[in-house]
Design a protein around this motif. Sequence first.
Motif, PDB file in Angstrom:
ATOM      1  N   ARG A 244      28.260  18.557  60.828  1.00  0.00           N
ATOM      2  CA  ARG A 244      29.564  18.167  60.265  1.00  0.00           C
ATOM      3  C   ARG A 244      29.528  18.254  58.737  1.00  0.00           C
ATOM      4  NH1 ARG A 244      29.512  13.327  61.792  1.00  0.00           N
ATOM      5  NH2 ARG A 244      30.082  13.762  63.928  1.00  0.00           N
TER       6      ARG A 244
ATOM      7  N   ILE B  72      31.000  22.408  59.707  1.00  0.00           N
ATOM      8  CA  ILE B  72      31.037  22.981  61.050  1.00  0.00           C
ATOM      9  C   ILE B  72      31.106  21.806  62.017  1.00  0.00           C
ATOM     10  CG2 ILE B  72      29.832  24.451  62.724  1.00  0.00           C
ATOM     11  CD1 ILE B  72      28.082  25.438  60.335  1.00  0.00           C
ATOM     12  N   SER B  73      31.891  21.899  63.056  1.00  0.00           N
ATOM     13  CA  SER B  73      31.885  20.832  64.060  1.00  0.00           C
ATOM     14  C   SER B  73      31.491  21.416  65.409  1.00  0.00           C
ATOM     15  CB  SER B  73      33.260  20.170  64.165  1.00  0.00           C
ATOM     16  OG  SER B  73      34.169  21.019  64.835  1.00  0.00           O
ATOM     17  N   TYR B  74      30.896  20.578  66.241  1.00  0.00           N
ATOM     18  CA  TYR B  74      30.564  21.029  67.590  1.00  0.00           C
ATOM     19  C   TYR B  74      31.817  21.505  68.310  1.00  0.00           C
ATOM     20  CZ  TYR B  74      25.605  20.075  68.297  1.00  0.00           C
ATOM     21  OH  TYR B  74      24.239  20.136  68.264  1.00  0.00           O
ATOM     22  N   GLY B  75      32.933  20.787  68.105  1.00  0.00           N
ATOM     23  CA  GLY B  75      34.186  21.183  68.742  1.00  0.00           C
ATOM     24  C   GLY B  75      34.615  22.578  68.325  1.00  0.00           C
ATOM     25  N   GLU B  76      34.488  22.873  67.046  1.00  0.00           N
ATOM     26  CA  GLU B  76      34.848  24.203  66.534  1.00  0.00           C
ATOM     27  C   GLU B  76      33.943  25.274  67.136  1.00  0.00           C
ATOM     28  OE1 GLU B  76      35.195  26.369  62.148  1.00  0.00           O
ATOM     29  OE2 GLU B  76      34.744  24.232  62.271  1.00  0.00           O
ATOM     30  N   LEU B  77      32.655  24.984  67.214  1.00  0.00           N
ATOM     31  CA  LEU B  77      31.724  25.931  67.827  1.00  0.00           C
ATOM     32  C   LEU B  77      32.097  26.203  69.278  1.00  0.00           C
ATOM     33  CD1 LEU B  77      28.356  24.549  66.411  1.00  0.00           C
ATOM     34  CD2 LEU B  77      29.488  26.680  65.756  1.00  0.00           C
ATOM     35  N   GLU B  78      32.381  25.129  70.017  1.00  0.00           N
ATOM     36  CA  GLU B  78      32.712  25.276  71.434  1.00  0.00           C
ATOM     37  C   GLU B  78      34.018  26.044  71.634  1.00  0.00           C
ATOM     38  OE1 GLU B  78      32.445  21.299  72.973  1.00  0.00           O
ATOM     39  OE2 GLU B  78      30.259  21.354  72.958  1.00  0.00           O
ATOM     40  N   GLU B  79      35.001  25.804  70.747  1.00  0.00           N
ATOM     41  CA  GLU B  79      36.261  26.558  70.825  1.00  0.00           C
ATOM     42  C   GLU B  79      36.028  28.052  70.663  1.00  0.00           C
ATOM     43  OE1 GLU B  79      38.932  24.996  67.886  1.00  0.00           O
ATOM     44  OE2 GLU B  79      39.053  23.042  68.875  1.00  0.00           O
ATOM     45  N   LYS B  80      35.015  28.407  69.891  1.00  0.00           N
ATOM     46  CA  LYS B  80      34.684  29.817  69.665  1.00  0.00           C
ATOM     47  C   LYS B  80      33.721  30.353  70.731  1.00  0.00           C
ATOM     48  CE  LYS B  80      35.293  29.524  64.657  1.00  0.00           C
ATOM     49  NZ  LYS B  80      36.418  30.414  64.501  1.00  0.00           N
TER      50      LYS B  80
ATOM     51  N   GLN C 283      26.898  35.021  63.326  1.00  0.00           N
ATOM     52  CA  GLN C 283      27.476  34.021  62.415  1.00  0.00           C
ATOM     53  C   GLN C 283      26.638  33.877  61.149  1.00  0.00           C
ATOM     54  OE1 GLN C 283      30.426  32.618  63.072  1.00  0.00           O
ATOM     55  NE2 GLN C 283      30.507  33.717  65.019  1.00  0.00           N
TER      56      GLN C 283
ATOM     57  N   TRP D 135      27.469  30.845  58.743  1.00  0.00           N
ATOM     58  CA  TRP D 135      27.046  29.518  59.179  1.00  0.00           C
ATOM     59  C   TRP D 135      25.529  29.380  59.101  1.00  0.00           C
ATOM     60  CZ3 TRP D 135      30.669  28.281  63.905  1.00  0.00           C
ATOM     61  CH2 TRP D 135      31.950  28.037  63.419  1.00  0.00           C
TER      62      TRP D 135
END
Length: 145
Positions: A40, A44-52, A127, A130
Amino acid sequence: MEPYHEEQLRVRYQETDQMGVVHHSQYAVWFEVGRTGLIRRLGISYGELEEKGMLLPVVDLSCRFVAPARFDDVVGVRTQVREMRGSKLTFAYEVVRLSDGGILARGQTIHLWVNPDMKSFNFERTQPQWCSRLRAFTCKSEQGE
């Protein structure tokens, strides 16, 4: 353990066992708090990673207990990247009692970058921006220093 990201936690009563010591299972939870905090902090958030479609499951966890943490201690969970290679990402952790700097535990988690079908992929290749952010928290020994 430089450079690292630190999350501060106060030991809650329900995290302790009958002996008044933090239960060993709690350290895995604290490692996750440290890891998600580091990510975070990098924007970068885990949620953002998972959405991608980029998932990061734990495939190995180890912990060496050095000294007990007790109810109401304030601890720091220090997290850094130990290794980043292809689809593999390893985090190192150090849990310290902040009142005296005493080391309570050291550990690591190993993760693999996978897609929703659980097929691994090379995160560094897909990536690079990142990866450069994560490298800011890589152990000096891993950076060749």
